[in-house]
Write a protein that holds these residues in place. Structure first.
Motif, short mmCIF file in Angstrom:
data_model
loop_
_atom_site.label_atom_id
_atom_site.label_comp_id
_atom_site.label_asym_id
_atom_site.label_seq_id
_atom_site.Cartn_x
_atom_site.Cartn_y
_atom_site.Cartn_z
N LEU A 138 -24.49 -73.16 -19.28
CA LEU A 138 -25.95 -73.08 -19.31
C LEU A 138 -26.45 -71.69 -19.62
O LEU A 138 -27.49 -71.52 -20.27
N ASP A 139 -25.75 -70.66 -19.18
CA ASP A 139 -26.23 -69.29 -19.35
C ASP A 139 -26.27 -68.84 -20.80
O ASP A 139 -26.81 -67.77 -21.10
N PHE A 140 -25.72 -69.63 -21.72
CA PHE A 140 -25.82 -69.31 -23.14
C PHE A 140 -27.21 -69.62 -23.70
O PHE A 140 -27.54 -69.17 -24.79
N LEU A 141 -28.00 -70.39 -22.98
CA LEU A 141 -29.32 -70.80 -23.47
C LEU A 141 -30.38 -69.76 -23.10
O LEU A 141 -30.41 -69.28 -21.96
N LYS B 212 -17.29 -67.91 -19.28
CA LYS B 212 -17.80 -68.38 -20.57
C LYS B 212 -18.66 -67.32 -21.25
O LYS B 212 -18.28 -66.76 -22.27
N LEU B 213 -19.82 -67.04 -20.68
CA LEU B 213 -20.76 -66.12 -21.31
C LEU B 213 -20.16 -64.73 -21.49
O LEU B 213 -20.38 -64.07 -22.51
N TYR B 214 -19.40 -64.27 -20.50
CA TYR B 214 -18.88 -62.91 -20.54
C TYR B 214 -17.47 -62.81 -21.10
O TYR B 214 -16.83 -61.76 -21.02
N ALA C 206 -12.21 -65.44 -19.77
CA ALA C 206 -11.49 -66.66 -19.42
C ALA C 206 -10.25 -66.38 -18.58
O ALA C 206 -9.94 -67.11 -17.63
N GLY C 207 -9.53 -65.32 -18.90
CA GLY C 207 -8.31 -65.01 -18.16
C GLY C 207 -8.54 -64.58 -16.73
O GLY C 207 -7.65 -64.65 -15.89
N VAL C 208 -9.76 -64.15 -16.42
CA VAL C 208 -10.09 -63.70 -15.06
C VAL C 208 -10.27 -64.88 -14.11
O VAL C 208 -10.07 -64.78 -12.90
N ARG C 209 -10.68 -66.04 -14.66
CA ARG C 209 -10.88 -67.26 -13.87
C ARG C 209 -11.84 -67.04 -12.72
O ARG C 209 -11.54 -67.37 -11.56
N LEU C 210 -13.00 -66.49 -13.02
CA LEU C 210 -13.96 -66.16 -11.98
C LEU C 210 -15.17 -67.11 -12.04
O LEU C 210 -15.86 -67.19 -13.05
#
Length: 236
Positions: A69-72, A98-100, A103-107
């Motif tokens: 959602l934060d991409f919108l 996603k936005l930042y 992916a590898g951080v899994r946060l």
């Protein structure tokens, strides 16, 4: 849990009140992606409220996945966070990955007004579920407001052109609002792309879709054109 996916020729992708009528007392938990993955469709606040009321009536836990959602640009008005006070049983899933591009951080994190549920989740989880490095990355990301705004503007600017270009290739593209697009192509399309060094997400493992459906991200103008150039070569 209700698995719900509606795809129609005359109305590309639509989550309607048919979903509400599918909910009943035997259902324990209902998941809704906002926006939907892989269609990119957004539901209105009015529909969300109806869904939450129906879940309460059925004693089902509503879980809204807002990881995309934060991409919108209108993410603040679209979020279900506004319903947390009225519906404390609501669970919202959020992510930094996603936005930042972490992916590898899994946060990620959960929002809910149900303190008992949150405590149970903590008890069931790993003792050290989030590393100190991941936490530091998340805190740093929160300061990157200019970057986040840039990404949102870029996607909003590039999406219409990407849709038009894909359709000009004879592909059926669904009207979504997310940072990705769902489209229909020949069955061997994905393999032919790989032969030329490009990869798009095959969507055959989504309920209701088959191996003619693919999802691709909306990226920078240069990256989009590079992918489209390969697609033209494959489809000519």
């Amino acid at each position: 849990e209700v698995e719900y996916f509606l795809l129609k020729e005359e109305n590309d992708c639509e989550i309607t009140e048919e979903l509400l009528s599918a909910l009943h007392e035997t259902i324990d938990i209902v998941f809704l992606c906002q926006p939907n993955n892989p269609t990119g469709q957004i539901v209105t606040s009015d529909f969300l409220e109806k869904l939450l009321k129906k879940c309460r009536a059925c004693h089902a836990t509503p879980v809204i996945d807002e990881c995309f959602l934060d991409f919108l640009p209108e993410h603040e008005s679209r979020t279900a966070k506004h319903f947390l006070a009225q519906f404390p049983e609501l669970v919202i899933l959020k992510a930094f990955t996603k936005l930042y591009a972490m992916a590898g951080v899994r946060l990620g994190y959960v929002l809910s007004g149900d303190e008992k549920l949150l405590e149970n989740m903590r008890e069931a989880g790993q003792p050290w579920a989030v590393s100190s490095l991941a936490q530091a990355a998340g805190v740093a990301a929160l300061d990157e407001t200019e970057y986040a705004d840039h990404v949102r503007s870029l996607i909003a600017r590039e999406r219409p052109g990407m849709i038009a270009s894909l359709r000009s290739l004879g592909l059926r593209v669904l009207e979504g609002q997310a940072n990705f697009l769902l489209f229909k192509a020949p069955e061997d399309f994905g393999e032919r792309l790989k032969e030329k060094g490009a990869v798009v997400r095959g969507c055959a493992n989504y309920s209701g879709l088959d191996n003619t459906w693919y999802r691709t991200a909306v990226r920078t103008p240069e990256e989009n054109e590079k992918l489209l150039k390969i697609m033209r070569e494959v489809l000519k």
